[in-house]
Design a protein around this motif. Structure first.
Motif, PDB file in Angstrom:
ATOM      1  N   GLN A 113      -7.299 -12.869  37.844  1.00 48.72           N
ATOM      2  CA  GLN A 113      -7.861 -14.208  37.760  1.00 48.72           C
ATOM      3  C   GLN A 113      -8.324 -14.464  36.325  1.00 48.72           C
ATOM      4  OE1 GLN A 113     -11.123 -14.434  40.499  1.00 48.72           O
ATOM      5  NE2 GLN A 113      -9.834 -14.407  42.325  1.00 48.72           N
ATOM      6  N   LEU A 114      -7.943 -15.618  35.782  1.00 44.11           N
ATOM      7  CA  LEU A 114      -8.481 -16.037  34.491  1.00 44.11           C
ATOM      8  C   LEU A 114      -9.822 -16.713  34.751  1.00 44.11           C
ATOM      9  CD1 LEU A 114      -8.007 -16.358  31.406  1.00 44.11           C
ATOM     10  CD2 LEU A 114      -7.044 -18.624  31.927  1.00 44.11           C
TER      11      LEU A 114
ATOM     12  N   ARG B 256     -10.688 -16.985  22.940  1.00 45.65           N
ATOM     13  CA  ARG B 256     -11.460 -16.108  23.808  1.00 45.65           C
ATOM     14  C   ARG B 256     -10.943 -16.247  25.236  1.00 45.65           C
ATOM     15  NH1 ARG B 256     -17.986 -16.376  25.242  1.00 45.65           N
ATOM     16  NH2 ARG B 256     -18.117 -14.272  26.163  1.00 45.65           N
ATOM     17  N   ALA B 257     -10.547 -15.135  25.839  1.00 43.93           N
ATOM     18  CA  ALA B 257     -10.037 -15.137  27.206  1.00 43.93           C
ATOM     19  C   ALA B 257     -10.849 -14.150  28.035  1.00 43.93           C
ATOM     20  CB  ALA B 257      -8.558 -14.758  27.235  1.00 43.93           C
ATOM     21  N   GLN B 258     -11.468 -14.651  29.089  1.00 40.39           N
ATOM     22  CA  GLN B 258     -12.228 -13.815  30.004  1.00 40.39           C
ATOM     23  C   GLN B 258     -11.465 -13.748  31.324  1.00 40.39           C
ATOM     24  OE1 GLN B 258     -16.636 -14.789  29.801  1.00 40.39           O
ATOM     25  NE2 GLN B 258     -15.802 -16.487  28.602  1.00 40.39           N
ATOM     26  N   ALA B 259     -11.278 -12.541  31.831  1.00 41.85           N
ATOM     27  CA  ALA B 259     -10.429 -12.363  33.006  1.00 41.85           C
ATOM     28  C   ALA B 259     -10.996 -11.296  33.933  1.00 41.85           C
ATOM     29  CB  ALA B 259      -9.016 -11.979  32.589  1.00 41.85           C
ATOM     30  N   LEU B 260     -10.589 -11.382  35.188  1.00 41.66           N
ATOM     31  CA  LEU B 260     -11.006 -10.423  36.200  1.00 41.66           C
ATOM     32  C   LEU B 260      -9.754  -9.798  36.807  1.00 41.66           C
ATOM     33  CD1 LEU B 260     -13.564  -9.327  37.657  1.00 41.66           C
ATOM     34  CD2 LEU B 260     -13.164 -11.081  39.410  1.00 41.66           C
ATOM     35  N   HIS B 261      -9.697  -8.471  36.790  1.00 38.97           N
ATOM     36  CA  HIS B 261      -8.608  -7.732  37.412  1.00 38.97           C
ATOM     37  C   HIS B 261      -9.086  -7.254  38.788  1.00 38.97           C
ATOM     38  CE1 HIS B 261      -6.419  -7.689  33.584  1.00 38.97           C
ATOM     39  NE2 HIS B 261      -7.591  -7.433  33.024  1.00 38.97           N
ATOM     40  N   LEU B 262      -8.191  -7.329  39.772  1.00 42.92           N
ATOM     41  CA  LEU B 262      -8.558  -7.045  41.157  1.00 42.92           C
ATOM     42  C   LEU B 262      -7.728  -5.900  41.720  1.00 42.92           C
ATOM     43  CD1 LEU B 262      -8.491 -10.763  42.392  1.00 42.92           C
ATOM     44  CD2 LEU B 262     -10.487  -9.505  41.565  1.00 42.92           C
ATOM     45  N   ALA B 263      -8.314  -5.186  42.666  1.00 46.09           N
ATOM     46  CA  ALA B 263      -7.615  -4.151  43.429  1.00 46.09           C
ATOM     47  C   ALA B 263      -7.862  -4.431  44.904  1.00 46.09           C
ATOM     48  CB  ALA B 263      -8.123  -2.761  43.060  1.00 46.09           C
TER      49      ALA B 263
ATOM     50  N   ARG C 104      -7.840  -7.232  46.287  1.00 46.50           N
ATOM     51  CA  ARG C 104      -8.650  -8.447  46.302  1.00 46.50           C
ATOM     52  C   ARG C 104     -10.135  -8.210  46.021  1.00 46.50           C
ATOM     53  NH1 ARG C 104      -6.195 -11.898  51.463  1.00 46.50           N
ATOM     54  NH2 ARG C 104      -3.998 -11.787  50.793  1.00 46.50           N
ATOM     55  N   ARG C 105     -10.460  -7.031  45.525  1.00 39.99           N
ATOM     56  CA  ARG C 105     -11.838  -6.733  45.158  1.00 39.99           C
ATOM     57  C   ARG C 105     -11.909  -6.513  43.643  1.00 39.99           C
ATOM     58  NH1 ARG C 105     -15.261  -5.594  49.163  1.00 39.99           N
ATOM     59  NH2 ARG C 105     -16.603  -4.377  47.761  1.00 39.99           N
ATOM     60  N   PRO C 106     -13.039  -6.856  42.995  1.00 39.23           N
ATOM     61  CA  PRO C 106     -13.147  -6.691  41.540  1.00 39.23           C
ATOM     62  C   PRO C 106     -12.889  -5.253  41.101  1.00 39.23           C
ATOM     63  CG  PRO C 106     -14.947  -8.034  42.379  1.00 39.23           C
ATOM     64  CD  PRO C 106     -14.248  -7.471  43.577  1.00 39.23           C
ATOM     65  N   PHE C 107     -12.027  -5.102  40.112  1.00 39.80           N
ATOM     66  CA  PHE C 107     -11.695  -3.792  39.573  1.00 39.80           C
ATOM     67  C   PHE C 107     -12.202  -3.649  38.143  1.00 39.80           C
ATOM     68  CE2 PHE C 107      -8.687  -1.148  37.113  1.00 39.80           C
ATOM     69  CZ  PHE C 107      -8.837   0.054  37.775  1.00 39.80           C
ATOM     70  N   MET C 108     -12.015  -4.695  37.337  1.00 43.68           N
ATOM     71  CA  MET C 108     -12.450  -4.656  35.943  1.00 43.68           C
ATOM     72  C   MET C 108     -12.544  -6.083  35.406  1.00 43.68           C
ATOM     73  SD  MET C 108     -10.731  -2.650  32.698  1.00 43.68           S
ATOM     74  CE  MET C 108     -11.193  -1.034  33.362  1.00 43.68           C
ATOM     75  N   TYR C 109     -13.576  -6.334  34.610  1.00 45.89           N
ATOM     76  CA  TYR C 109     -13.745  -7.618  33.934  1.00 45.89           C
ATOM     77  C   TYR C 109     -13.531  -7.397  32.445  1.00 45.89           C
ATOM     78  CZ  TYR C 109     -16.358 -11.271  31.461  1.00 45.89           C
ATOM     79  OH  TYR C 109     -16.736 -12.253  30.583  1.00 45.89           O
ATOM     80  N   GLU C 110     -12.799  -8.301  31.801  1.00 44.88           N
ATOM     81  CA  GLU C 110     -12.589  -8.163  30.359  1.00 44.88           C
ATOM     82  C   GLU C 110     -12.930  -9.452  29.628  1.00 44.88           C
ATOM     83  OE1 GLU C 110      -8.049  -9.105  29.113  1.00 44.88           O
ATOM     84  OE2 GLU C 110      -8.330  -7.134  30.050  1.00 44.88           O
ATOM     85  N   ASP C 111     -13.545  -9.281  28.477  1.00 44.98           N
ATOM     86  CA  ASP C 111     -13.907 -10.374  27.581  1.00 44.98           C
ATOM     87  C   ASP C 111     -13.171 -10.112  26.277  1.00 44.98           C
ATOM     88  OD1 ASP C 111     -15.037 -12.414  26.157  1.00 44.98           O
ATOM     89  OD2 ASP C 111     -17.110 -11.750  26.388  1.00 44.98           O
ATOM     90  N   ARG C 112     -12.142 -10.922  26.001  1.00 42.30           N
ATOM     91  CA  ARG C 112     -11.204 -10.617  24.913  1.00 42.30           C
ATOM     92  C   ARG C 112     -11.178 -11.734  23.862  1.00 42.30           C
ATOM     93  NH1 ARG C 112      -6.692  -7.381  24.513  1.00 42.30           N
ATOM     94  NH2 ARG C 112      -6.917  -6.782  26.717  1.00 42.30           N
ATOM     95  N   TRP C 113     -11.154 -11.316  22.579  1.00 41.63           N
ATOM     96  CA  TRP C 113     -10.983 -12.230  21.452  1.00 41.63           C
ATOM     97  C   TRP C 113      -9.644 -11.925  20.797  1.00 41.63           C
ATOM     98  CZ3 TRP C 113     -14.528 -16.051  20.278  1.00 41.63           C
ATOM     99  CH2 TRP C 113     -15.770 -15.967  20.939  1.00 41.63           C
ATOM    100  N   ILE C 114      -8.821 -12.970  20.572  1.00 41.03           N
ATOM    101  CA  ILE C 114      -7.481 -12.798  20.010  1.00 41.03           C
ATOM    102  C   ILE C 114      -7.370 -13.577  18.710  1.00 41.03           C
ATOM    103  CG2 ILE C 114      -5.009 -12.988  20.448  1.00 41.03           C
ATOM    104  CD1 ILE C 114      -5.715 -13.106  23.460  1.00 41.03           C
ATOM    105  N   ASN C 115      -6.945 -12.899  17.660  1.00 43.96           N
ATOM    106  CA  ASN C 115      -6.833 -13.493  16.331  1.00 43.96           C
ATOM    107  C   ASN C 115      -5.631 -14.435  16.274  1.00 43.96           C
ATOM    108  OD1 ASN C 115      -6.863 -14.092  13.637  1.00 43.96           O
ATOM    109  ND2 ASN C 115      -6.543 -11.990  12.922  1.00 43.96           N
ATOM    110  N   LEU C 116      -5.871 -15.726  16.121  1.00 42.71           N
ATOM    111  CA  LEU C 116      -4.795 -16.715  16.107  1.00 42.71           C
ATOM    112  C   LEU C 116      -4.007 -16.706  14.803  1.00 42.71           C
ATOM    113  CD1 LEU C 116      -6.676 -19.639  17.864  1.00 42.71           C
ATOM    114  CD2 LEU C 116      -4.864 -18.207  18.825  1.00 42.71           C
ATOM    115  N   VAL C 117      -4.528 -16.051  13.774  1.00 45.21           N
ATOM    116  CA  VAL C 117      -3.768 -15.904  12.529  1.00 45.21           C
ATOM    117  C   VAL C 117      -2.674 -14.864  12.720  1.00 45.21           C
ATOM    118  CG1 VAL C 117      -3.885 -15.248  10.096  1.00 45.21           C
ATOM    119  CG2 VAL C 117      -5.728 -16.606  11.119  1.00 45.21           C
TER     120      VAL C 117
END
Length: 233
Positions: free
Chosen positions: A100-101, A127-134, A136-149
């Motif tokens: 899930q985004l 900035r992309a924040q996402a939730l990975h599921l296993a 249908r239950r939360p497995f890992m949350y990530e807070d990611r910054w991506i360099n657009l250059v």
């Protein structure tokens, strides 16, 4: 103009490695035949073969008899530590993977993220924040910054359908990374996303990847109690 002269397999390995990182040989691409590379770069065919063996051992290319040499779909992930891919971690345990985004925006990085990327000051990034599921239950949350250059095309990727982690591994090979493990207590917001108690101990993975000196992405991944990270050779 004469072709460059390669004096040894290590020098040739660096040339091919550079072409993979620059996208001259993108993920999945077939490399020229050993004999063609030897002719182009002015070296013996045995030198090419030795360099290709080294690249294969490092997980950059795959060599098949009569099938030639191809760049792997996820080059430079077989280093001293494999970068975890949430989907693979979940599916390796026999559970169903989900994604899930949570949020996506263009914003200025915190000073801590700019510092981790080696930048002199904060910059506007994706900035992309996402939730990975296993199952249908939360497995890992990530807070990611991506360099657009470094990765301008990520701005047009539908991150509701594909995680930034998987897209970057497939489309933007990196030459080095930093990795840090720690523990932290869950904030109320983090506890809600991960389905755990406020203040619960979380496993924290902080990782930045680079192409040369240019930062690609920095991510903080949080896993709830019970998560285990396994690696090996």
């Amino acid at each position: 103009m004469s072709a460059p002269q390669i004096t040894g397999w290590r020098a040739l390995r660096e040339v091919i490695h550079g072409r993979i990182l620059s996208g001259t040989y993108p993920p999945g691409a077939r490399l020229p035949r050993d004999a063609d590379l030897a002719g182009e770069l002015g070296c013996a065919r045995t030198t090419v073969q030795r360099a290709m063996r080294a690249l294969a051992d490092e997980g950059l290319v795959e060599r098949k008899r009569k099938g030639g040499t191809r760049v792997l779909a996820r080059p430079v992930t077989r280093a001293t530590f494999d970068i975890p891919v949430a989907r693979e971690e979940v599916e390796a345990t026999g559970r169903a993977y989900g994604y899930q985004l949570v949020a996506r925006e263009i914003a200025e990085t915190p000073h801590s993220v700019a510092a981790a990327m080696g930048l002199p000051a904060p910059q506007r990034m994706l900035r992309a924040q996402a939730l990975h599921l296993a199952d249908r239950r939360p497995f890992m949350y990530e807070d990611r910054w991506i360099n657009l250059v470094t990765v301008p095309e990520i701005a047009h990727v539908d991150l509701t359908a594909e995680s930034a982690n998987e897209w970057l591994l497939a489309h933007r090979p990196y030459s080095r990374y930093t990795l840090r493990f720690s523990a932290a207590n869950a904030t109320p917001e983090q506890a809600g996303l991960l389905g755990t108690q406020d203040g619960a101990a979380l496993f924290v993975i902080e990782r930045c990847t680079f192409l040369g000196l240019a930062p690609i992405t920095c991510v903080t991944a949080l896993a709830p109690p019970g998560y285990a990270l396994t690696t090996g050779t």
